[in-house]
Scaffold this motif. Structure first.
Motif, short mmCIF file in Angstrom:
data_model
loop_
_atom_site.label_atom_id
_atom_site.label_comp_id
_atom_site.label_asym_id
_atom_site.label_seq_id
_atom_site.Cartn_x
_atom_site.Cartn_y
_atom_site.Cartn_z
N LEU A 26 5.96 -11.69 0.95
CA LEU A 26 6.12 -11.28 -0.44
C LEU A 26 5.82 -9.82 -0.65
O LEU A 26 6.38 -9.19 -1.52
N PHE A 27 4.91 -9.28 0.16
CA PHE A 27 4.46 -7.93 -0.13
C PHE A 27 4.63 -6.99 1.05
O PHE A 27 3.91 -6.04 1.21
N GLY A 28 5.63 -7.30 1.88
CA GLY A 28 5.88 -6.50 3.08
C GLY A 28 6.09 -5.03 2.76
O GLY A 28 5.64 -4.16 3.49
N ASP A 29 6.75 -4.75 1.63
CA ASP A 29 7.01 -3.36 1.28
C ASP A 29 5.72 -2.61 1.03
O ASP A 29 5.58 -1.45 1.38
N VAL A 30 4.79 -3.31 0.38
CA VAL A 30 3.52 -2.68 0.05
C VAL A 30 2.76 -2.38 1.33
O VAL A 30 2.22 -1.30 1.51
N ILE A 31 2.76 -3.36 2.23
CA ILE A 31 2.07 -3.19 3.52
C ILE A 31 2.61 -1.97 4.26
O ILE A 31 1.86 -1.19 4.82
N ALA A 32 3.92 -1.80 4.21
CA ALA A 32 4.54 -0.70 4.94
C ALA A 32 4.03 0.65 4.42
O ALA A 32 4.04 1.65 5.12
N GLU A 33 3.56 0.68 3.19
CA GLU A 33 3.08 1.93 2.61
C GLU A 33 1.70 2.31 3.13
O GLU A 33 1.30 3.45 3.05
N GLY A 39 -8.91 0.33 6.23
CA GLY A 39 -9.58 -0.92 6.53
C GLY A 39 -8.80 -2.14 6.08
O GLY A 39 -8.73 -3.14 6.80
N GLU A 40 -8.19 -2.04 4.92
CA GLU A 40 -7.44 -3.19 4.40
C GLU A 40 -6.30 -3.54 5.35
O GLU A 40 -5.98 -4.69 5.56
N TYR A 41 -5.70 -2.49 5.89
CA TYR A 41 -4.56 -2.69 6.76
C TYR A 41 -4.99 -3.36 8.06
O TYR A 41 -4.39 -4.33 8.52
N LYS A 42 -6.09 -2.86 8.62
CA LYS A 42 -6.61 -3.44 9.87
C LYS A 42 -7.01 -4.89 9.65
O LYS A 42 -6.74 -5.76 10.47
N ALA A 43 -7.66 -5.14 8.51
CA ALA A 43 -8.09 -6.50 8.21
C ALA A 43 -6.88 -7.42 8.07
O ALA A 43 -6.89 -8.54 8.57
N SER A 44 -5.84 -6.93 7.41
CA SER A 44 -4.70 -7.80 7.19
C SER A 44 -3.98 -8.12 8.49
O SER A 44 -3.50 -9.23 8.69
N LYS A 45 -3.96 -7.14 9.40
CA LYS A 45 -3.37 -7.39 10.72
C LYS A 45 -4.15 -8.48 11.45
O LYS A 45 -3.57 -9.41 12.01
N MET A 59 -0.09 -12.45 1.46
CA MET A 59 0.23 -11.44 0.44
C MET A 59 -0.86 -10.39 0.47
O MET A 59 -2.04 -10.74 0.46
N CYS A 60 -0.46 -9.12 0.48
CA CYS A 60 -1.45 -8.06 0.52
C CYS A 60 -1.43 -7.22 -0.74
O CYS A 60 -0.38 -7.01 -1.32
#
Ligand SMILES: [Zn+2]
Length: 274
Positions: A26-33, A39-45, A59-60
Motif C-alpha cells: 500500500l505504501f511502497g511509494d512512500v518507502i521509496a522516498e 531508523g524507520e527504514y531499517k526497522a521496516s526492512k 504499511m509504512c
C-alpha cells in the motif's frame, strides 16, 4: 498513484499484491522516498524479512485520522495471520530509562571527554503506541484481533532500566526486531483468517487516504487564511513584510504606480494600484 488502482478495484488489487507476495503493497511509494540510513527504514526492512514468504501486508509511515481532525502518524503496521503489529521506531542513542506506567522516559547522553551527561525527556513510547492502536481499533472496528505493540530502539541505544508489564508490548533493539516478530508470529499463528487480513488492510488504506486528503485541505485552508489576514492588515500576503509604493521603471506599464513587497528582490509580490 497506487491508490487510484486500489480505489477502483480494492479486492482485485489486494489479491494481486498478496499473490505476488509484494511487501509495502500500500505504501511502497512512500518507502521509496526514504533514503539513507533512517531508523524507520531499517526497522521496516527487518520487519518485512520476518514475514517474507507469508501472507502479510505491510504499511509504512501511515497517517490515520482521529475524529477530532488530528492525524496519528504510525511508523509501520503489519497485518499477518498472527495478528497485527504496530511498530513505533525510536532513533535514540545513549542510555534509556523508562517504565510503562510513567508519562515520560529518560534518555541520558554522555557528551564530552569529561563524561558530562545530558538528560532528555521523551514521551513514553508505550503510551504513544497504545494511542495509535486505539486509533486503529476504532477504524477497523475489530476488538478481538490481537494487536502487538512493538517499540523499536536504535542499536546505538542501551536499555538501562526499562520496565513494562503488558503481555502484548515488546520493547526491543533494532537488531532483535526480526527474531522478536518471528517469536510472536509462531505464538499466534493462524489466529487471523486471510479474508480478515485483506478486509483490515482495505479499511486502513481507505482511512489513510482520507487522512492524506484532510491534511492537504487543512494546509491549503491555513495558507489561505494567512493570506487573507495579511491582506486585511495591508502587508505582503506572501511573507508578511510591509508593502511599499513603487513606480514601474521599465516595461509596457512604465511610469505606473504599484504596491510591492519591501523585501524585494527576496519577495517579488506586487499588487496593481488602481
Ligand atoms: Zn513579501
Amino acid at each position: 498513484m497506487k491508490f487510484w488502482s486500489f480505489l477502483s478495484n480494492p479486492d482485485k488489487w489486494i489479491r494481486g499484491h498478496i499473490r505476488r507476495g509484494l511487501k509495502h503493497a500500500l505504501f511502497g511509494d512512500v518507502i521509496a522516498e526514504y533514503k539513507g540510513e533512517r531508523g524507520e527504514y531499517k526497522a521496516s526492512k527487518a520487519a518485512d524479512k520476518a514475514f517474507a514468504g507469508y501472507n502479510s501486508i505491510s504499511m509504512c509511515d501511515v497517517y490515520l485520522p482521529w475524529p477530532d481532525g488530528r492525524t496519528a502518524q504510525i511508523d509501520q503496521i503489519i497485518i499477518a495471520d498472527s495478528g497485527m503489529y504496530v511498530l513505533e521506531v525510536k532513533n535514540y542513542k545513549g542510555w534509556i530509562f523508562g517504565d510503562e506506567r510513567n508519562q515520560y522516559w529518560t534518555q541520558v547522553l554522555t557528551t564530552d571527554i569529561r563524561g558530562e551527561s545530558i538528560k532528555n525527556k521523551l514521551y513514553n513510547p508505550i503510551k504513544q503506541n497504545a494511542t495509535h492502536i486505539s486509533c486503529i481499533r476504532r477504524i477497523i472496528r475489530n476488538h478481538t484481533v490481537p494487536i502487538h505493540s512493538v517499540i523499536v530502539f536504535s542499536d546505538e541505544s542501551e536499555f538501562k532500566d526499562v520496565t513494562y508489564y503488558s503481555s502484548d508490548v515488546y520493547v526491543v533493539y533494532q537488531r532483535s526486531l526480526k527474531s522478536t516478530l518471528k517469536d510472536i508470529d509462531t505464538q499466534y499463528k493462524g489466529i487471523l483468517p486471510e479474508g480478515d487480513i485483506q478486509h483490515i488492510s482495505a479499511k486502513l488504506a481507505m482511512a489513510a487516504s482520507r487522512a492524506d486528503k484532510d491534511n492537504h485541505v487543512q494546509k491549503v485552508q491555513a495558507s489561505q487564511d494567512i493570506c487573507k489576514e495579511r491582506e486585511a492588515r495591508g502587508v505582503c500576503p506572501r511573507c508578511g513584510a510591509d508593502l511599499v509604493e513603487r513606480t514601474a521603471k521599465s516595461g509596457h506599464c512604465i511610469g505606473s504606480r504599484f504596491l510591492g513587497c519591501s523585501r524585494y528582490p527576496a519577495c517579488r509580490y506586487i499588487r496593481n494600484n488602481k
